[in-house]
Each structure stands twice: as C-alpha cells, then as structure tokens.
Scaffold this motif. Structure first.
Motif, short mmCIF file in Angstrom:
data_model
loop_
_atom_site.label_atom_id
_atom_site.label_comp_id
_atom_site.label_asym_id
_atom_site.label_seq_id
_atom_site.Cartn_x
_atom_site.Cartn_y
_atom_site.Cartn_z
N VAL A 321 -12.73 -13.34 -1.99
CA VAL A 321 -11.64 -12.41 -1.32
C VAL A 321 -10.75 -13.98 -1.10
O VAL A 321 -11.12 -13.84 -0.40
N VAL A 322 -9.29 -13.60 -1.52
CA VAL A 322 -8.82 -14.35 -1.33
C VAL A 322 -7.11 -14.49 -1.16
O VAL A 322 -6.27 -12.89 -1.33
N THR A 323 -6.52 -15.07 0.24
CA THR A 323 -4.77 -14.91 0.53
C THR A 323 -4.18 -14.78 -0.61
O THR A 323 -4.47 -16.47 -0.53
N ASP A 324 -3.47 -14.12 -0.93
CA ASP A 324 -2.45 -14.43 -2.17
C ASP A 324 -0.67 -14.17 -1.96
O ASP A 324 -0.37 -12.76 -2.05
N SER A 325 -0.25 -14.91 -1.19
CA SER A 325 1.30 -14.29 -1.09
C SER A 325 2.19 -13.53 -2.37
O SER A 325 2.56 -12.59 -2.57
N ALA A 326 1.74 -13.70 -3.88
CA ALA A 326 2.46 -13.36 -4.86
C ALA A 326 1.39 -12.14 -5.61
O ALA A 326 1.98 -12.07 -6.35
N ALA A 327 0.39 -11.74 -4.63
CA ALA A 327 -0.87 -10.76 -5.48
C ALA A 327 0.65 -9.34 -4.94
O ALA A 327 1.16 -9.59 -4.05
N PRO A 328 0.08 -8.38 -5.79
CA PRO A 328 0.74 -7.39 -5.80
C PRO A 328 -0.30 -6.37 -4.96
O PRO A 328 -1.70 -7.13 -4.37
N PRO A 329 0.37 -5.75 -4.78
CA PRO A 329 -0.59 -4.46 -3.38
C PRO A 329 -1.85 -4.28 -4.36
O PRO A 329 -1.74 -4.15 -5.56
N ILE A 330 -2.87 -4.21 -4.20
CA ILE A 330 -4.42 -3.61 -3.90
C ILE A 330 -4.56 -2.83 -2.75
O ILE A 330 -4.87 -2.71 -1.77
N TRP A 331 -6.00 -1.92 -3.37
CA TRP A 331 -6.72 -1.16 -2.35
C TRP A 331 -8.00 -1.42 -2.49
O TRP A 331 -8.85 -1.43 -3.56
N THR A 332 -8.55 -1.26 -1.25
CA THR A 332 -10.16 -1.02 -1.17
C THR A 332 -10.87 0.75 -2.33
O THR A 332 -9.84 1.42 -1.73
N ARG A 333 -12.12 0.44 -2.32
CA ARG A 333 -12.40 1.76 -2.58
C ARG A 333 -12.87 3.06 -2.10
O ARG A 333 -12.26 4.08 -2.40
N TYR A 334 -12.95 2.43 -1.00
CA TYR A 334 -13.63 3.10 0.11
C TYR A 334 -13.13 2.85 1.53
O TYR A 334 -12.27 1.47 1.48
N TYR A 335 -12.52 3.99 2.45
CA TYR A 335 -11.50 3.69 4.09
C TYR A 335 -12.40 4.82 4.79
O TYR A 335 -12.37 5.76 4.48
N GLU A 336 -12.37 4.20 5.70
CA GLU A 336 -13.71 4.94 6.64
C GLU A 336 -12.73 5.93 6.91
O GLU A 336 -11.59 6.02 7.56
N LEU A 337 -13.38 7.40 7.30
CA LEU A 337 -13.11 7.95 7.83
C LEU A 337 -13.02 8.02 9.69
O LEU A 337 -13.54 7.48 10.08
N LYS A 338 -11.86 8.10 9.98
CA LYS A 338 -11.02 7.96 11.65
C LYS A 338 -10.44 6.63 11.49
O LYS A 338 -9.93 6.69 11.94
N THR A 339 -11.14 5.70 10.86
CA THR A 339 -10.73 4.82 11.36
C THR A 339 -9.37 4.10 10.16
O THR A 339 -8.65 3.40 10.62
N HIS A 340 -10.21 4.74 8.93
CA HIS A 340 -9.15 4.32 7.79
C HIS A 340 -9.41 2.61 7.44
O HIS A 340 -8.60 2.13 6.76
N VAL A 341 -9.95 1.87 8.50
CA VAL A 341 -10.53 1.17 7.88
C VAL A 341 -11.47 0.72 6.39
O VAL A 341 -11.79 1.15 6.16
#
Length: 396
Positions: A321-341
């Motif tokens: 995973v790299v930082t790229d200010s030109a990257a389009p929005p992306i999502w992870t496959r999973y988000y933790e219940l309650k915390t949403h991280v």
C-alpha cells in the motif's frame, strides 16, 4: 415405367429427403450464444487447480466447444446435473469429454455435492432456459425445471440460500452473499417475475412458487442489512442461517461490513422498478456508507517478489500500500463492526489492521481492496432523481 420402379424411386426420394433434413438440422445455427464468462469461475478452477476429489480432471490438449455450440454445451450441462436437480462446481461445460469421462460423470449422479458457489446451478438453469427457447428440445426444459425446483428446496424459510445443499456441517450452511451467490439466484428469479421470454415454459403452479421465493429472498436482503451503531450500512459475506447475524465464512473471512459483496446487492436493488420505501431506504443507507468508507490518497501496487511456495499457492509477487495523492478513492473489502476501521485477516483467523500484517502469500493472493463501490456511486444520481428526488444522501 413399371409401377415397382415408381415405388422404389419414391422410397429412395423420401430417404434422401430425410437425410437432407437431418443435415440441415445438424447444421442449424442459433442466435443465442452461451455466455462463457458466466461459467468462467468453474472452468478456471477446473483447469487451474488439480483436485483429486473431482469426479474427472482435465486431460491435456483436449478441444473445447464454442459458444455457438449450444446443443453440445447444453448436453454437457445435463450430463453434470445431479439427481437432486443441482450442479457441482469447478467443471468446464465447454470441454469435449472422452467417453470414459462421460461414464464417470454419469456414475456420480447421486453424489450430491450440489452448490451455488462459483456461479454454479443458477448459471446452468439460465443457460438451459435459453437453449430450450432456441431449440424447443424438451430435455433442456425438463432439466431447467428440475434445477428451479432445487432452488426452491434449498431456500431457507427466512428467504436465504446456503452455499451448498444438501446442507453441510460447516460455514457453507450459512446464508451466503459471498461470490454473488444470493445475487445470482435472486436476479434469475427477478427475470422470471418480469416474464422474460426465455422463462415462458414455466407453468403457473411453478411460477407462483418461484415468485414467492423471490419475495422471501428480497425480504431476507432487507433484514440482513447491517444496522451498526444505530444506522444501516451494508452487508456481510455470510449470515447465521437462524439468527440472521453476521458470521464467519472461511477462516480469513470474518464477520464484518463487506463492501466487496455489498455492491452487487445494491446494484440489484437499484434496478427494481417502483421500489418500496424499505428498498429505497436500504439503497440510500448503503450509498451513504460507501461514501463514508472511502479511502483517499491510497493505491495498492503489485511488485515482484521472490518465488514462495506454500500449501495454498505459489506466489511470485507481493502487494504493498502506497500513498498517492492522485489515486482515486478505494475501499477495503472488510470494515470492522462497530469501529468501522479497515480490517484484514490471516488464515489463522487472527485479525489485523494493515495489509502489511497479512502473511505474504495471502496478502498477494486475495482481494483485500476494491473499487466496486464506485460503480454504485456512479449509478446513484440517476436512480436518486427517479425514486428519491427530495433526498440526495451524497449532497454535501
């Protein structure tokens, strides 16, 4: 000319006429061509992963049917259909099988490893319905009806479907959204509800049962949308078939908000004509969740890596995973219940919160990130203007 000669010429003429009709029938072409992509998961697994549990495995150099060979492919589909009406997974319906392979498949008709996984069963039913509509050959209609009765038999009373039926004593008995299982079944039932011409052969009695199954399935979708911290979000991959609560799938697929599988569900709901208030609310809530869970300035790169052999796969690349200010929005496959991280998981079921903390072969070999929610967001405004003109959840 003598009468006997006349008679012989007449009989000979009939013989050649029937031969000509047979040749024409064999050479007949149809406008329908079988969707090879729909069967891609099955064929990809058959050729890509040798499984000693398979009834047959591919033989090197064997030819395959073309998409236009609809009768031959449909005959293969009939060959693989089990006695309960469903199909196993991970065989190639386009394969030109040897006689010995065909005999082995026929001998296993009563081994009921029937499933919806990897686009199985509903894809075969859809194909058979189309082939019957083109050819009017009754055996394809009969097999499609048998498959539809399998769909009815395998549905839970609460409207969900398991991954395998008959039920097994593992996670596959959960209500399954993973890999498009639920989505594939209910889209087929929606087409039946909308009287698509390829399903005209279904009689009133069976149609009534299938429409009831559709209604129960739609209700199950609404009931399983995750209400987390007081608001609706999206869906999990699998649900406890009794409690309708998020459940573990495979050991690395934890109960969570799963954006990957949720997108197909939302796009299905968005195509429904005259949606109820409950459906409109489900779509609005999911769209708001996708907007909220965007990850910015992030790109996942595949890089070369030393060859690594594991019991699961051979890996020659890695993902970072790299930082790229030109990257389009992306999502992870999973988000933790309650915390949403963002959430990740190792094969040991150990939860981690960075891709870098996933073991190498699994980090490289699984879809931990997705761009699929963007498809929903791109479709939203047209849907919203039509069905919820006074409530744009994306309006800043």
């Amino acid at each position: 000319m003598k009468p006997l000669i006349h008679k012989r010429l007449y009989v000979l003429g009939l013989f050649f006429a029937f031969m000509l009709l047979g040749i024409i029938a064999q050479a007949q072409t149809y406008t329908y061509k079988i969707d090879a992509e729909a069967f891609g998961d099955n064929s990809g697994h058959w050729y890509g992963i040798y499984d000693k549990a398979n009834i047959i495995n591919p033989q090197p150099g064997r030819p395959r049917y073309k998409r236009a060979d609809i009768v031959q492919v449909a005959d293969n589909i009939l060959l693989f259909q089990k006695n309960n009406g469903g199909w196993p997974k991970n065989y190639d319906v386009f394969a030109i099988l040897t006689d010995a392979q065909k005999d082995s498949v026929i001998a296993a008709k009563n081994i009921l490893n029937t499933t919806y996984d990897n686009n199985s069963t509903y894809t075969q039913i859809i194909c058979l319905a189309n082939v019957y509509t083109q050819t009017k050959i009754d055996k394809y209609k009969t097999a499609a009806i048998k498959g539809l009765n399998f769909v009815l038999a395998s549905q839970y009373g609460n409207g969900g479907w398991p991954q395998y039926y008959p039920l097994e004593s593992n996670y596959s008995r959960c209500i399954t959204y993973n890999d498009g299982v639920f989505e594939g079944i209910i889209e087929m039932l929606y087409d039946i509800k909308n009287n698509k011409p390829e399903y005209a052969f279904i009689d009133t009695k069976l149609r009534t049962k299938l429409l009831a199954a559709y209604d129960k399935g739609l209700d199950c979708i609404l009931k399983t949308q995750i209400n987390d911290t007081g608001k609706l979000t999206a869906w999990c991959q699998q649900y406890n078939e009794v409690k309708l609560t998020p459940a573990w799938a495979r050991k690395f697929e934890p109960p969570s908000i799963c954006n990957g599988e949720s997108c197909g569900i939302v796009l299905f709901l968005m195509q429904l004509d005259h949606p109820s208030k409950a459906i409109i609310n489900a779509v609005q809530s999911a769209v708001a969740w996708f907007e909220e869970s965007k990850i910015y300035n992030t790109r996942v790169k595949t890089i070369a890596a030393p060859r690594e052999v594991t019991p699961f796969r051979v890996s020659t690349t890695d993902k970072i995973v790299v930082t790229d200010s030109a990257a389009p929005p992306i999502w992870t496959r999973y988000y933790e219940l309650k915390t949403h991280v963002p959430l990740f998981c190792n094969r040991t079921s150990a939860l981690v919160y960075k891709l870098a903390d996933v073991t190498r072969e699994h980090r490289d070999g699984y879809g931990w990130y997705t761009y699929n929610p963007q498809k929903v967001l791109n479709s939203y405004h047209q849907w919203q203007q039509k069905w919820a003109p006074d409530n744009d959840v994306l309006k800043k």
